[in-house]
Motif scaffolding. Structure first.
Motif, PDB file in Angstrom:
ATOM      1  N   GLY A  48      -7.481   8.182   6.399  1.00  0.00           N
ATOM      2  CA  GLY A  48      -8.247   7.146   5.715  1.00  0.00           C
ATOM      3  C   GLY A  48      -8.638   5.977   6.593  1.00  0.00           C
ATOM      4  O   GLY A  48      -8.831   4.869   6.098  1.00  0.00           O
ATOM      5  N   ASN A  49      -8.782   6.199   7.904  1.00  0.00           N
ATOM      6  CA  ASN A  49      -9.188   5.144   8.830  1.00  0.00           C
ATOM      7  C   ASN A  49     -10.679   5.243   9.128  1.00  0.00           C
ATOM      8  O   ASN A  49     -11.338   6.231   8.802  1.00  0.00           O
ATOM      9  CB  ASN A  49      -8.406   5.265  10.141  1.00  0.00           C
ATOM     10  N   THR A  72      -0.350   0.360   8.153  1.00  0.00           N
ATOM     11  CA  THR A  72      -1.284   0.560   7.061  1.00  0.00           C
ATOM     12  C   THR A  72      -1.916  -0.749   6.606  1.00  0.00           C
ATOM     13  O   THR A  72      -1.387  -1.842   6.860  1.00  0.00           O
ATOM     14  CB  THR A  72      -0.572   1.242   5.875  1.00  0.00           C
ATOM     15  N   ALA A  73      -3.038  -0.631   5.940  1.00  0.00           N
ATOM     16  CA  ALA A  73      -3.688  -1.802   5.355  1.00  0.00           C
ATOM     17  C   ALA A  73      -2.908  -2.266   4.136  1.00  0.00           C
ATOM     18  O   ALA A  73      -2.444  -1.453   3.327  1.00  0.00           O
ATOM     19  CB  ALA A  73      -5.117  -1.452   4.955  1.00  0.00           C
ATOM     20  N   PHE A  85       0.852  -1.194   0.000  1.00  0.00           N
ATOM     21  CA  PHE A  85       0.000   0.000   0.000  1.00  0.00           C
ATOM     22  C   PHE A  85       0.884   1.239   0.000  1.00  0.00           C
ATOM     23  O   PHE A  85       1.948   1.257   0.609  1.00  0.00           O
ATOM     24  CB  PHE A  85      -0.888  -0.011   1.251  1.00  0.00           C
ATOM     25  N   SER A 121      -3.029   4.325   8.580  1.00  0.00           N
ATOM     26  CA  SER A 121      -3.883   4.551   7.412  1.00  0.00           C
ATOM     27  C   SER A 121      -4.607   3.268   7.012  1.00  0.00           C
ATOM     28  O   SER A 121      -4.060   2.166   7.115  1.00  0.00           O
ATOM     29  CB  SER A 121      -3.060   5.064   6.227  1.00  0.00           C
ATOM     30  N   GLY A 122      -5.835   3.429   6.592  1.00  0.00           N
ATOM     31  CA  GLY A 122      -6.610   2.312   6.072  1.00  0.00           C
ATOM     32  C   GLY A 122      -7.039   1.299   7.112  1.00  0.00           C
ATOM     33  O   GLY A 122      -7.404   0.173   6.755  1.00  0.00           O
ATOM     34  N   HIS A 125      -8.897  -4.778   4.550  1.00  0.00           N
ATOM     35  CA  HIS A 125      -9.640  -3.947   5.494  1.00  0.00           C
ATOM     36  C   HIS A 125      -9.419  -4.500   6.902  1.00  0.00           C
ATOM     37  O   HIS A 125     -10.298  -5.120   7.489  1.00  0.00           O
ATOM     38  CB  HIS A 125     -11.130  -3.918   5.147  1.00  0.00           C
TER      39      HIS A 125
END
Length: 744
Positions: free
Chosen positions: A385-386, A99-100, A5, A313-314, A105
């Protein structure tokens, strides 16, 4: 191998593993819900705790570099909070990014999944499942939706209350004694009374029963005293109302006998969860999640050694609770989820030198709600973006000593308390806690976040709450479906200030901006709040070289509220609310319609500009006492109808408010909503306001397509019905779903 990512390095999007010229490549680690060991590779991923240990080992070794931890898809059930300190921080200009993985997800969950159901009571369809003995929670979720706790009302029980010392007498007189005999003393002390509006129409306090001896119910202390016998202070411009003795609860919660379909009850002594499924539901196919952690992620530094250079993030931060309201202190609500918890009536909490007897200092230092995700003394943290959801306290808290942090593009939804809190109540000035200016929160940005359905359990919550900060930017957020205020700045701090005595309390606030936010469907439960609510000093009183007040400079370095749009309000007092002690602020370029009063307040100090705004409500509505008359500018504003047409609205203001760029997908990817739909009197079509509108939105009137659609923003559009028709209903359809409203 999954693609890494993208991560953020020095403000530039780079794929994980890439590096700027002359820099070593980022180290990429991998975690999975079923991971283990210390390899942290794609083939042998670590657990999330193992990845954290691996990062800590890597940071001091060798050449400084970025470290990226990619989380694979799935649910990471945490046994304890993920804690980050200075030793987990990026070194120098380098970052540690959590991060993802591409397309994943990951969910960081504080919940226990409940299984092994057995039927306890066939007649009432009560099922039970085992829990760890002693586990307590204040929330349960069924198939991703918040389930209500067992509850009833005095009317359902045919129960009435009268005042008694320390509590009540009841009619029937034996109610408390009968309940004690049914559930036992321990369970009786968990029964909770809820008081909507009890301490003012902006509050909902909660206290638990202490004991029952017919006909008397004693309530737990200090909650009961903090609800019914509140401290007073001199020169008050805003009070802390006490609830009248004998006030009946609006709701009674958390008793096994109160169970209704869809409700739950935790029996800690037996170690079981009791639940009545909805009619037709198969209990064995339900996903029942019981939050057990009060904190999911905690970043804690010090003024000398902050936690820093971390990116998240994510990720989904989900399923956490908060147990303090279950204590003897309860939830003695004051405003915006601040509460009284002090237990010394001879030294009242936070009245400082303004009460008799004197209380604890600093003034207004009430107890603030914690965050299920929380940072203290944090520098350059990025949360981007969470999703923050199914949480039992505030979603995110960034406490004192934090600077240059970015909260961008996140969704906050289904949260018991506040969405985001920035700052602390205890440090209006660093000297109040024996600190230096490093204590000040400064340079933080909250941008492009979607905040909705906060205040699910504690409805006095605001979507965003700011305490004492400098150079804070709150911009392009969308806030909707809230029980109380949208954005709150300076709660309680101005309660001993007004035009007659403006300097009783001071703070470090300056150079803060609230701009281009979209705020709608707020004030849906409680009363006396606004889209943007302000109290107390918002800047310093700057003096010119001749000793006179530099008004222009003081306003310029105060709070600027600009370009915000508000509509579809509930029990609002003022859309733009200058309340107790508010001073040094500039309202400019804002738009509201539908409220009776657009701007004003009670016991406002003044020193404010309200210039160049567009509104349907009244302006300059300063109740209780007037602000400084020669120093308040209300001019150059434009009035529009309370039910405007599209031509009445400033198009640029509408277009710029709310989410921007790629973050618009946060609202357009979910089912749209329509909260306002009104026919224009000039024949200019139907103005529709809500959320989730996009460029390919379809509009139908009574099933017939509109002849023309103009999408003004994600929240506002104008549509023309077919010629010669007089439609009753409008339906807005996007790729994510449809919403229908009756035209007014």
């Amino acid at each position: 191998m999954p693609l890494a990512f993208a991560t953020v390095l020095a403000g530039v999007l780079l794929p994980a593993g890439a590096a700027t010229a002359g820099e070593p490549p980022a180290v990429v680690l991998h975690a999975a819900p079923d991971g283990g060991g210390s390899a942290c590779s794609t083939g042998r991923p670590c657990s999330v705790e193992g990845a954290k240990d691996r990062v800590r080992h890597l940071l001091p070794s060798g050449r400084a570099r970025d470290v990226v931890v990619e989380l694979a898809d799935g649910t990471y059930r945490l046994d304890q909070p993920l804690e980050f300190g200075p030793e987990d921080s990026g070194r120098g200009a380098h970052r540690v990014t959590w991060t993802a993985a591409h397309g994943a997800h990951p969910v960081l969950s504080g919940a226990l999944k409940v299984t092994h159901w057995t039927l306890r009571d066939k007649d009432k369809n009560i099922w039970e499942a085992p829990l760890p003995k002693g586990l307590d929670t204040r929330q349960v979720y069924v198939d991703g939706k918040r389930a209500p706790i067992s509850q009833t009302t005095p009317a359902e029980l045919n129960l009435s209350f009268a005042a008694a010392s320390g509590g009540y007498t009841t009619t029937p007189a034996t109610w408390g004694q009968d309940l004690l005999a049914t559930v036992g003393a321990d369970a009786l002390r968990k029964v909770e009374f809820v008081y909507t509006g009890g301490n003012g129409p902006w509050t909902q306090s909660r206290c638990r029963i202490e004991s029952a001896q017919s006909p008397t119910l004693l309530m737990q202390q200090p909650c009961w005293g903090n609800v019914t016998k509140r401290p007073t202070f001199t020169q008050a411009s805003g009070s802390l109302p006490s609830m009248k003795a004998g006030t009946a609860p609006t709701r009674i919660e958390n008793g096994y006998p109160f169970l209704h379909p869809g409700q739950w009850y935790v029996d800690q002594e037996r170690g079981v969860l009791d639940y009545i499924p909805a009619a037709g539901a198969d209990i064995h196919s339900l996903d029942v999640e019981v939050p057990r952690l009060g904190t999911l992620v905690k970043g804690a530094g010090t003024l000398d050694a902050p936690v820093r250079n971390l990116t998240f993030s994510g990720l989904d931060f989900a399923y956490a609770t908060w147990l303090e309201p279950s204590s003897a202190a309860g939830f003695a609500d004051v405003q915006d989820n601040l509460r009284l918890t002090g237990d010394d009536p001879d030294r009242p909490q936070a009245t400082c030198t303004f009460g008799t007897p004197a209380g604890t200092c600093p003034f207004g230092a009430l107890t603030r709600q914690p965050g299920n995700v929380q940072f203290t003394a944090a520098h350059d943290i990025v949360l981007r973006g969470n999703t923050f959801t199914h949480l039992g306290a505030a979603g995110l808290v960034i406490e004192h000593g934090s600077r240059d942090n970015t909260v961008e593009g996140n969704t906050f939804a289904d949260i018991s308390g506040n969405g985001i809190i920035l700052g602390s109540t205890t440090d209006p000035n660093p000297s109040d806690v024996g600190a230096d200016d490093r204590e000040i929160n400064t340079g933080n940005t909250l941008a492009n976040n979607l905040i909705h359905h906060a205040g699910a359990d504690y409805p006095s919550a605001a979507g965003i709450t700011l305490f004492f900060t400098q150079h804070t930017l709150v911009t392009h957020n969308e806030l909707r479906d809230l029980p109380y205020t949208g954005i709150s700045e300076g709660v309680i701090q101005g309660h001993v200030d007004n035009a007659a005595h403006p300097e009783n309390t001071t703070n470090i606030n300056s150079d803060n901006t609230i701009s281009h936010n979209l705020i709608h469907r707020y004030m849906q439960v409680l009363k006396d709040g606004g889209a943007v609510y302000v109290e107390g000093h918002q800047g310093q009183t700057i003096k010119a070289s001749d000793g006179s007040v530099d008004r222009a400079g003081s306003v310029a370095h105060g709070l600027t509220v600009a370009g915000n749009v508000a509509y579809d309000q509930g029990n609002v007092n003022f859309t733009w609310y200058d309340d107790a002690g508010a001073q040094w602020l500039n309202w400019t370029g804002n738009l509201e319609w539908g409220a009776k009063q657009a701007q004003g307040g009670c016991q406002t100090t003044g020193h404010l500009d309200y210039v160049g705004n567009v509104q349907s409500g009244l302006t300059g509505e300063f109740h209780c006492s007037p602000p400084v008359p020669v120093d308040t500018r209300i001019e150059g504003n434009r009035a529009i109808p309370s039910t405007p047409g599209a031509a009445d609205l400033p198009a640029d203001t509408v277009a710029q408010a709310g989410l921007t760029g790629r973050w618009q997908r946060l609202t357009t990817s979910t089912e749209p909503g329509v909260g306002y739909a009104h026919k224009a009197t000039d024949g200019g079509g139907v103005l529709v306001a809500g959320h989730g509108f996009g460029p390919h939105t379809r509009v139908d009137f009574d099933g017939v397509p509109a002849t023309r659609i103009t999408v003004l923003s994600n929240g506002v559009l104008n549509a023309e019905p077919p010629s010669g028709t007089d439609p009753v209903r409008v339906t807005v359809t996007t790729h994510a779903g449809s919403a229908t409203a009756v035209l007014s």
